[in-house]
Write a protein that holds these residues in place. Sequence first.
Motif, PDB file in Angstrom:
ATOM      1  N   SER A 568      12.930 -11.523  22.727  1.00 39.08           N
ATOM      2  CA  SER A 568      11.535 -10.570  22.388  1.00 39.08           C
ATOM      3  C   SER A 568      11.239  -9.612  23.438  1.00 39.08           C
ATOM      4  N   VAL A 569      11.049  -8.418  23.367  1.00 39.83           N
ATOM      5  CA  VAL A 569      10.601  -7.535  24.251  1.00 39.83           C
ATOM      6  C   VAL A 569       9.247  -7.020  23.961  1.00 39.83           C
ATOM      7  N   THR A 570       8.327  -7.504  24.950  1.00 38.88           N
ATOM      8  CA  THR A 570       6.854  -7.213  24.670  1.00 38.88           C
ATOM      9  C   THR A 570       6.466  -6.363  25.806  1.00 38.88           C
ATOM     10  N   GLY A 571       5.548  -5.357  25.547  1.00 39.24           N
ATOM     11  CA  GLY A 571       4.778  -4.404  26.510  1.00 39.24           C
ATOM     12  C   GLY A 571       4.195  -3.402  25.779  1.00 39.24           C
ATOM     13  N   LYS A 572       3.904  -2.172  26.808  1.00 43.02           N
ATOM     14  CA  LYS A 572       3.364  -1.026  26.249  1.00 43.02           C
ATOM     15  C   LYS A 572       4.481  -0.253  25.366  1.00 43.02           C
ATOM     16  N   PRO A 573       4.012   0.399  24.516  1.00 37.44           N
ATOM     17  CA  PRO A 573       5.171   1.309  23.545  1.00 37.44           C
ATOM     18  C   PRO A 573       6.325   1.846  24.325  1.00 37.44           C
ATOM     19  N   ALA A 574       5.949   2.588  25.263  1.00 36.92           N
ATOM     20  CA  ALA A 574       6.811   3.469  25.960  1.00 36.92           C
ATOM     21  C   ALA A 574       7.780   2.336  26.859  1.00 36.92           C
ATOM     22  N   SER A 575       7.203   1.347  27.304  1.00 37.65           N
ATOM     23  CA  SER A 575       8.010   0.368  28.165  1.00 37.65           C
ATOM     24  C   SER A 575       9.148  -0.135  27.065  1.00 37.65           C
ATOM     25  N   ALA A 652       0.629  -2.806  37.554  1.00 33.60           N
ATOM     26  CA  ALA A 652       1.382  -4.091  37.459  1.00 33.60           C
ATOM     27  C   ALA A 652       2.500  -3.786  36.105  1.00 33.60           C
ATOM     28  N   PRO A 653       3.711  -4.389  36.287  1.00 40.30           N
ATOM     29  CA  PRO A 653       4.734  -4.069  35.224  1.00 40.30           C
ATOM     30  C   PRO A 653       4.196  -4.766  33.882  1.00 40.30           C
ATOM     31  N   THR A 654       4.397  -3.936  32.898  1.00 39.33           N
ATOM     32  CA  THR A 654       3.861  -4.511  31.481  1.00 39.33           C
ATOM     33  C   THR A 654       4.843  -5.020  30.572  1.00 39.33           C
ATOM     34  N   LEU A 655       6.260  -4.970  31.090  1.00 36.21           N
ATOM     35  CA  LEU A 655       7.204  -5.262  30.152  1.00 36.21           C
ATOM     36  C   LEU A 655       7.649  -6.687  30.323  1.00 36.21           C
ATOM     37  N   ARG A 656       7.703  -7.503  29.211  1.00 34.55           N
ATOM     38  CA  ARG A 656       7.939  -8.893  29.615  1.00 34.55           C
ATOM     39  C   ARG A 656       9.281  -9.283  28.524  1.00 34.55           C
ATOM     40  N   VAL A 657      10.173  -9.824  28.737  1.00 33.11           N
ATOM     41  CA  VAL A 657      11.491 -10.260  27.998  1.00 33.11           C
ATOM     42  C   VAL A 657      11.700 -11.492  28.293  1.00 33.11           C
ATOM     43  N   LYS A 658      11.829 -12.166  26.978  1.00 34.14           N
ATOM     44  CA  LYS A 658      12.167 -13.577  26.672  1.00 34.14           C
ATOM     45  C   LYS A 658      13.252 -13.859  25.833  1.00 34.14           C
ATOM     46  N   LEU A 659      14.302 -14.508  26.188  1.00 33.28           N
ATOM     47  CA  LEU A 659      15.314 -14.445  25.566  1.00 33.28           C
ATOM     48  C   LEU A 659      15.280 -16.079  24.860  1.00 33.28           C
ATOM     49  N   ASP A 660      15.631 -16.010  23.385  1.00 30.36           N
ATOM     50  CA  ASP A 660      15.317 -17.538  22.713  1.00 30.36           C
ATOM     51  C   ASP A 660      13.993 -17.882  22.911  1.00 30.36           C
ATOM     52  N   ASP A 661      13.141 -16.834  22.447  1.00 28.64           N
ATOM     53  CA  ASP A 661      11.802 -17.005  22.472  1.00 28.64           C
ATOM     54  C   ASP A 661      11.297 -17.957  21.202  1.00 28.64           C
ATOM     55  N   PRO A 662      10.753 -19.139  21.482  1.00 26.91           N
ATOM     56  CA  PRO A 662      10.447 -19.986  20.509  1.00 26.91           C
ATOM     57  C   PRO A 662       9.146 -19.326  19.667  1.00 26.91           C
ATOM     58  N   GLU A 663       8.323 -18.700  20.460  1.00 28.62           N
ATOM     59  CA  GLU A 663       7.152 -18.260  19.854  1.00 28.62           C
ATOM     60  C   GLU A 663       6.967 -17.460  18.784  1.00 28.62           C
TER      61      GLU A 663
END
Length: 665
Positions: A568-575, A652-663
């Motif tokens: 899952s890749v979460t953040g602002k649309p541009a990021s 602050a950086p807004t991009l968050r990456v979670k591999l194998d994200d259970p949420e």
Amino acid sequence: MASVARVLIDTPLPQLDRLFDYAIPPALADQAVPGVRVTAPLRVEGRLADGLVVEVGDTSDFDGALAPLETVVSPARVLAPEVWALARRIADRQAGSANDVLRLAIPRRSVAVERKWLERGAPGEAPRARYPIAGYEAGVIESAVDDAGRLALRSLPGVAELGDGTWVGRWAVTLAQAAVRAVAGGRSAILAVPDYRDQEQLEAVLHTLVPEGVVASLDARRTNAQRYAAFLACLDHPDEKRHVPRIIVGNRSVVYAPAAELGLIALYDDGDPLFAEPLAPYAHARDVALVRQQQQGGALVFAGHTRSVEVQRLVELGYLRDVGPVPLVTPKVVPTAAQQRETGPDGGRVPSAAFRTATEALQAGPVLVQVARPGYVSLLACRRCGQAARCTNCAGPLQLASSHAVPSCAWCGRLAGDWSCSECNNTTYRMVTRGSGRTAEELGRAFPGTRVIVSDGERPLTQVSGEPRTLVVATRGAEPIAAGGYAAVILLDGERMLQRESLHVGDDCLRWWSNAAALAAPGASTVLVGVGGPLAQALTLWQQHSYASAQLLDRRALGFPPALRVASVTGKPASVQAALEALENVPIRDVLGPAAVPADGPRSLDDGSVRAVVRFDYAHGDEVASALRGAIVRQATGGRRPPAGRRRGRPAPTLRVKLDDPEIL
């Protein structure tokens, strides 16, 4: 003598996730060794930074003059080589930083605790006794421990009494005996369990088998000083001439514990969501155990009354060997889906068959009643139109703490004494869900003269006596162990548990029910109320692995994990768009989204964030992680540096990456 130290700087900045070379001053030549804490100048930030020495050598790839180390903080080698190798691999696999992993592995320093550890002598010898492991084919588990085998172990249901009168699950005896065998062979063992209840059972068994100094407990409930003392107990003391094997017990972070010669790493009930790490880089304990066993060898055991779909996939690939009890032990489970409408004398949600079972069993011993939720009433609705009762302040669900309480919000806690329905303006409500408190009150009236005990998050219990006419109402996962086992187990709220929207809802429910049924005495009945179909069949036949196999088949057809990996890749649309562009040359299956992040709870704010889901094959995991990691670093370094003294204003950086994200499942 080595003159260059390669140091990992303790910093949250992703662009600094690498080793820095520093010159070792002559005064620190004997102290700057791999694993110690140091301070070193960090020119990027213009300050001294904490760090850990990872390697020492005679040369450096840097052509210029090396800055010297400032100080060696402590002679304790807190970073073991095997832990560093594991942290680096997990960080690369999860698109994270090694520092984030090491914060999970190494507790904060306590000077007083460390001084005591350095002053004491080396511990005594580990025991050499080996215990036969009962309940399975002779020699199967023993040979796996001796020869670095990999097992998917179906745990024995039931409870066992120890020599001091303590009762534990039989699964704890099995894992403890396997760990003792590893230690007797001169190698350490790591045992990971979901929570403190399971940990207490394991420790109780181990204390009857080995001396106290052999067991190290990494318990998240302890203070930092206690956790640091337990961590140091896992390390080889400077006075030790050779490695002393230990048995290390703890929750999910114990998989990072230092153990130079690892003979066994075992996880009990790996499907429990408590094994999913909520902190970056979000690596599941099961995946960490798999990586560590590949790096260090030793035996690998996944045990439990149920089997996660992830473990079932490894079984079907031939990576793990399926091992079950011999002879097969199956609790007596009675589903009552067809009798759901036939209520008992209490007029509530307990069908007559379950009511009769509980009435008869109470004459012989305690009876366990499992419910879905704690509290009194966890959800209210309008009596006239059925609209869910919501808080006027934050729109959270209203609940009741007791029969005489005023409704209050489950999110913000605000009282709602003047509540009225937003749809029809009605001011009366009805109960939609009953919690453990309300259930205990109803059952107390239905079974006069019976002692009713509640065990939930607010009133946790781990043990109850085996006295008759004792009714234990417990929420899922909070069931105490009864001396001798329960005379009957009643599983309520099955339909409500299955209403949760999650890919793992069936797996979780089967795990909750199986763990409760495993606490029953031999021959005692377990009544599953209101559930039929494959789940009830798997529980009744005690064939949970067959249900996991069927789930895996469905997920392969749909392209869901664990058939594929997801990120899952979460953040602002541009990021998010920049991160997805970094995957253009990486072989992925597809991208879902980006879509708006759904609100979850009172603190969820609509800040414009979006989330995309990337699906990819296991073979391309490293490429995906590397590309996403590069996107994180580019975002962190892409902004213009602010003037000196104004660094706090840097976004602050807004991009968050979670591999194998259970949420997202």
